[in-house]
Design an enzyme around this catalytic site. Structure first.
Site, short mmCIF file in Angstrom:
data_model
loop_
_atom_site.label_atom_id
_atom_site.label_comp_id
_atom_site.label_asym_id
_atom_site.label_seq_id
_atom_site.Cartn_x
_atom_site.Cartn_y
_atom_site.Cartn_z
N LYS A 1 110.94 29.06 19.22
CA LYS A 1 111.35 29.41 20.57
C LYS A 1 112.10 30.73 20.61
O LYS A 1 112.59 31.21 19.60
CB LYS A 1 112.23 28.31 21.14
CG LYS A 1 113.50 28.06 20.33
CD LYS A 1 114.34 26.94 20.94
CE LYS A 1 115.63 26.72 20.15
NZ LYS A 1 116.51 25.73 20.75
N HIS B 1 106.93 25.66 26.85
CA HIS B 1 108.06 25.08 27.58
C HIS B 1 108.93 26.27 27.94
O HIS B 1 109.20 27.11 27.07
CB HIS B 1 108.89 24.17 26.69
CG HIS B 1 108.12 23.13 25.94
ND1 HIS B 1 108.20 21.80 26.24
CD2 HIS B 1 107.27 23.23 24.91
CE1 HIS B 1 107.44 21.11 25.40
NE2 HIS B 1 106.85 21.96 24.59
N ASP C 1 112.80 23.91 34.97
CA ASP C 1 111.89 23.67 33.86
C ASP C 1 110.44 23.87 34.31
O ASP C 1 110.08 23.55 35.44
CB ASP C 1 112.09 22.21 33.43
CG ASP C 1 111.45 21.91 32.08
OD1 ASP C 1 111.11 22.86 31.36
OD2 ASP C 1 111.30 20.71 31.78
N CYS D 1 108.34 17.43 29.42
CA CYS D 1 107.03 17.75 28.85
C CYS D 1 106.08 16.56 28.68
O CYS D 1 104.90 16.67 29.04
CB CYS D 1 107.17 18.54 27.55
SG CYS D 1 108.63 18.18 26.59
N GLN E 1 116.81 21.09 35.15
CA GLN E 1 116.52 22.45 34.71
C GLN E 1 115.51 23.10 35.63
O GLN E 1 114.77 22.41 36.31
CB GLN E 1 115.89 22.44 33.32
CG GLN E 1 116.68 21.79 32.25
CD GLN E 1 115.96 21.92 30.91
OE1 GLN E 1 116.17 22.86 30.17
NE2 GLN E 1 115.09 20.98 30.62
N ARG F 1 120.25 13.05 28.47
CA ARG F 1 120.28 13.16 27.02
C ARG F 1 121.64 12.65 26.56
O ARG F 1 122.67 13.11 27.04
CB ARG F 1 120.12 14.61 26.57
CG ARG F 1 118.78 15.18 26.95
CD ARG F 1 118.61 16.60 26.42
NE ARG F 1 117.40 17.17 26.99
CZ ARG F 1 117.01 18.43 26.78
NH1 ARG F 1 117.74 19.23 26.04
NH2 ARG F 1 115.90 18.88 27.32
#
Length: 666
Positions: free
Chosen positions: A481, A527, A399, A350, A397, A379
Site C-alpha cells: 500500500k 482499496h 472508502d 471489501c 471511511q 474493529r
RNA sequence: GCUGGCGUAGCUCAACAGGUAGAGCAGCCGAUUUGUAAUCGGCAGGUUGCGGGUUCAAGUCCCAUCGCCAGCUCCA
C-alpha cells in the site's frame, strides 16, 4: 566496512606515517600527518575554535575530538552552531542521564539510549518504575555531573573485553547487545564513573552539556517487543540554549490547547461514554461537520467517476472465511452467535463489495468499477491504543474499492493521487508523509503475487515525482500500500489516506470480467481512502484548525447578535434571511450585554458575528465582526450573504480577507 | 494487552497528616436594556467512576473492576 569504502580509505589515507588532506569550509586545504586528532587540527586553526569544539566532521562523518583522523576529505569543526551539534548534545545527554541513574540507583540495569527528535530517551530496568521525584533527583544529579566536567573517553575494544566490563557492572542487557555486534567495530565511552557501549560520537566532556529537561518516563518493552520484559524509559528534551528549550516546552504546552479531545469537549462536537469505550458520540455540531465532510467527498465522487453503494453491517462468518479475515484479522473483529449461526461485524468493506461485484457480469468495457461506501466499521482495538477520535473502535471511511483490469492499475493509482491532492489542498494539509508499505510477515497470498503488486505501486508513485519512503513490512495483510500520513498537534503521525493493491481478494472470491479476447480474466482490487477514517480525519482537522473550521465547515457559520432586546425583532429578520440563503445561522437573544455575547461568540469560534442595534436597524444593515476581532461597520446584508455563499461554494479556507485558521506545523 | 499516572457538580478545579464535600463558570429565578471578549443579586446542583475491605470515622488507606491519559506495541 564495505570493501568499496575500505578501498577509498586506503587510497585517500596514504597509510601510516603519511599525510592526509583536509579541505576546510573556506576551501583551503590543510595537510596534516595521518592520525592527527580532530582536537589538534581545531587548535591549529584557532584557540577559540578549539575551545568551542564539540567534535569534527570529516568526509560527512561526525567524529570525537580525540579520534585520530585517517582519511582526507571535507573537514569541519562541529561547534554549537554546527547543524550536527544538537544530535551530539542529545546523545551525550542520554549518557549523562544513564550516568546519573547508575549513581543514584546502583542496581539499575541500563538498556539503550538514543537521540531522538527534540531530545533523547534512555531505557532502564530499575526493578520498579521511576517516580516524578526520581526524575527530579536524576535531573539534579545530571547537573552535578555537568559541573564536574568529566572528560569523555572513547575506548575501542574486543567483544570479550566489553562483555567482561558489562558483566562486571551487572548489565545483562548490554551484554546482549554486545553479542549482536560484529567483532572489530566495538567501542565504549567512559566518563569518570560511567562506561557505556556506544558507537559515538560524543562531546569531549560532560561540562559541554546542561540544556535539558527530563520530561516524563513510561514503560517500554525491551527492543520494542511485547514478549520481552518491560523497561522504564526516561524521556528528556535537549536543546542548544535554555531559550530554545523553554520555547520547546512552551510549544508543547500550547499544543495541548489544540488537542482535539479538549476542543471537542469545549466546542460541543463529540463525547465518549464509559459504556461505549473508544466509540464517539457526535453532538449536533460535530455531526454537522462530519456530514459536511461526507458531502464534500460525494461531490468529488461524481467528478472522479465513483458510484456510491450501501452494504450490510453484519455477515455470516463464511464471508470472512472466504476473504481471509477470520485467519489474519480475527483478533480485531466482533463476532456473535444468532440462531446457532456465527456472524461477524464487518471491520472492512471489501468482502461485501466483492459479493456485490460477483453478483454481476462485467466486460472490460465496464471496468474499472469504483464502489464507494461510507458504511460504519467496527474493529476491536486493544484498550491501550485507543485515543480520542484518532484511534477508535467504530468509524466510517471515505472508502472505495476499484475493480480494475491489471493493466489499468497504474492509471487508477495516478487518478487517485490527483483526487487526493484536490482534497488535501482544500484543507491545506501540506506536510504529508508518503510511504510505500511492503509485505508484512503475517499475510495472505503467494510471494509472486506480492512481487507484482509492489512493483506496480512503486512505479505509480515514482511517476508522480513525489518524495516517499519505503517501509518494509508495513503493508496490509492482503497487499502492499501507499500511506499518507499527517501529524497531530503534538507531532504524532496518523495515517489518513491510503491506496492498497490487492491481488488476493479477487482470487478468494473468484472474481472475473470478460476481456477483449473473450476470455474470463481476474480483476485487481484497489482499496483506497483519502480522508481515511472520518473520525480520525475530524480529529486531525480540529487540531490543524485549532477548532476554527473553514467557513464552509463551521457548524455555526453566522450568529446574529442584537445589541439589546429592542433589536431582537430586527435580528430575527436578518436571521430568517441568512437561513433562507442556506447558511447555518443562529441568533443570541439572551438577556446579556453586548460584550458578553461577543465573548461567547468568540469562544464558540463562530466565524461571523452580525451585530445589530439602532444604527443598523435604521440603515437596514448589519455590523460584521469577523472571528478574531476585525470589525466592519454597516454591511449590506445581501452582499454579505453573497460573499458567504461564495466561500461555501468554493470551500475556501479564508472567507473574509484574512486567515481564520492558524495552520501550525508543530 | 503491558507499565505508570489520573477519575470530586454539566465544565474547570479545591478539600491539612483519614474527622463527614467547596468555589468559579454553565443552569434556573429576578433585576438591569446594554455598541464589539464576562452587569448585579438569589436559588438549585455531588451515594467523590462502580464494587468490596480496613477504621469509631474513607474523597483521602488497601484490593478488585471500568474508563481516561502518556508511552510500548498495533493500526485507518
Amino acid at each position: 566496512m564495505s570493501s568499496v569504502e575500505s578501498a577509498n580509505r586506503t587510497e585517500a589515507g596514504a597509510g601510516e606515517g603519511g599525510k592526509i588532506r583536509l579541505t576546510l569550509p573556506d576551501g583551503t586545504v590543510k595537510e596534516v600527518p595521518f592520525g592527527t586528532t580532530g582536537r589538534a587540527v581545531a587548535a591549529s586553526i584557532g584557540p577559540r575554535l578549539a575551545k568551542d569544539a564539540l567534535g569534527v566532521k570529516l568526509a560527512g562523518q561526525v567524529l570525537d575530538l580525540s579520534r585520530p583522523l585517517t582519511e582526507s576529505g571535507l573537514f569541519e569543526v562541529v561547534t554549537p552552531k554546527h547543524a550536527d551539534a544538537l544530535e551530539l548534545y542529545r546523545h551525550s545527554t542520554a549518557h549523562l542521564c544513564a550516568n546519573a541513574v547508575k549513581r543514584l540507583f546502583p542496581g539499575v540495569k541500563i538498556g539503550i539510549g538514543p537521540a531522538i527528535e527534540n531530545g533523547f530517551y534512555y531505557d532502564f530496568d530499575p526493578g520498579r518504575p521511576f517516580t516524578p521525584e526520581d526524575l527530579e533527583k536524576i535531573g539534579a544529579e545530571m547537573k552535578k555531573i555537568v559541573a564536574e566536567d568529566n572528560v569523555v573517553v572513547r575506548k575501542e575494544m574486543s567483544k570479550a573485553e566489553a562483555v567482561k566490563i558489562f558483566e562486571a557492572q551487572g548489565d545483562p542487557l548490554k551484554v546482549e547487545i554486545v553479542a549482536g555486534i560484529p567483532e572489530g567495530s566495538l567501542s565504549c565511552y567512559e566518563q569518570k564513573d560511567f562506561i557505556d557501549l556506544c558507537r559515538g560520537p560524543h562531546v569531549p566532556s560532560t561540562g559541554k552539556l546542561g540544556v535539558f529537561k527530563l520530561t516524563h518516563s513510561a514503560g517500554a518493552y525491551w527492543k520494542g517487543d511485547e514478549r520481552n520484559p518491560m523497561l522504564q524509559r526516561i524521556y528528556g528534551a535537549v536543546f542548544l540554549t535554555q531559550k530554545e528549550l523553554d520555547e520547546h516546552l512552551a510549544r508543547l504546552e500550547a499544543a495541548k490547547a489544540r488537542d482535539h479531545r479538549k476542543l471537542g469537549k469545549e466546542l460541543g462536537l463529540f463525547l465518549f461514554h464509559p459504556w461505549a469505550p473508544a466509540s464517539p458520540f457526535f453532538l449536533p455540531k460535530g455531526a454537522t461537520v462530519y456530514n459536511l465532510l461526507i458531502a464534500f467527498m460525494r461531490d468529488l465522487y461524481v467528478k472522479y467517476g465513483y458510484q456510491e453503494i450501501i452494504t450490510p453491517q453484519i455477515f455470516d462468518e463464511e464471508l470472512f472465511r472466504t476473504s481471509g479475515h477470520t485467519g489474519a484479522y480475527r483478533e480485531n473483529m466482533y463476532f456473535m452467535t444468532i440462531d446457532e449461526r456465527e456472524f461477524g461485524v464487518k471491520p472492512m468493506n471489501c468482502p461485501g463489495h466483492c459479493l456485490l461485484f460477483k453478483s454481476g457480469h462485467y466486460s472490460h468495457r465496464d471496468l474499472p468499477v469504483r464502489y464507494a461506501d461510507f458504511a460504519r466499521l467496527h474493529r476491536y482495538e486493544k484498550s491501550g491504543v485507543t485515543q480520542g477520535l484518532t484511534r477508535v473502535r467504530t468509524f466510517s471511511q471515505d472508502d472505495a474499492h476499484i475493480f480494475a483490469a491489471p493493466e489499468s492499475i497504474g492509471r487508477e493509482v495516478l487518478d487517485f493521487l490527483l483526487f487526493l491532492d484536490e482534497v488535501y489542498s482544500t484543507f491545506e494539509f501540506r506536510d504529508v508523509d508518503i510511504s510505500l508499505g511492503l509485505r508484512p510477515e503475517k499475510r495472505v497470498g503467494p510471494d509472486e503475487v506480492w512481487d507484482r503488486a509492489e512493483t506496480v505501486l512503486e512505479a505509480a508513485i515514482k511517476a508522480t515525482g513525489r518524495p516517499y519512503v519505503v517501509s518494509p513490512g508495513d503493508g496490509a495483510f492482503y497487499g502492499p500500500k501507499i500511506d499518507f500520513r499527517v501529524n497531530d498537534a503534538l507531532g504524532r503521525p496518523w495515517q489518513l489516506g491510503t491506496i492498497q493493491c490487492d491481488f488476493n481478494l479477487p482470487e478468494l472470491f473468484d472474481l472475473h470480467y470478460v476481456a477483449e479476447d473473450g476470455v474470463k480474466h481476474r480483476p485487481v482490487i484497489l482499496h483506497r481512502a483519502i480522508l481515511g477514517s472520518l473520525e480520525r480525519f475530524f480529529g486531525i482537522l480540529i487540531e490543524h484548525t485549532g477548532g476554527d473550521f473553514p467557513f464552509w465547515l463551521a457548524p455555526e457559520q453566522v450568529r446574529v447578535v442584537p445589541v439589546s432586546e429592542k433589536f431582537n425583532e430586527y435580528g430575527e429578520k436578518i436571521l430568517r434571511r441568512l437561513i433562507g440563503a442556506g447558511l447555518r445561522a443562529t441568533i443570541d437573544v439572551r438577556n446579556e450585554k453586548l460584550g458578553a455575547k461577543i465573548r461567547n461568540g468568540e469562544l464558540e469560534k463562530v466565524p461571523a458575528l452580525l451585530i445589530v442595534g439602532k444604527n443598523e436597524q435604521e440603515a437596514g444593515t448589519v455590523s460584521l465582526r469577523v472571528r478574531g476581532g476585525d470589525e466592519y461597520k454597516d454591511k449590506d446584508i445581501e452582499r454579505l450573504i453573497e460573499r458567504m455563499k461564495e466561500a461555501v461554494a468554493q470551500r475556501s479556507l479564508r472567507w473574509y480577507q484574512r486567515a481564520t485558521g492558524s495552520f501550525s506545523t508543530l
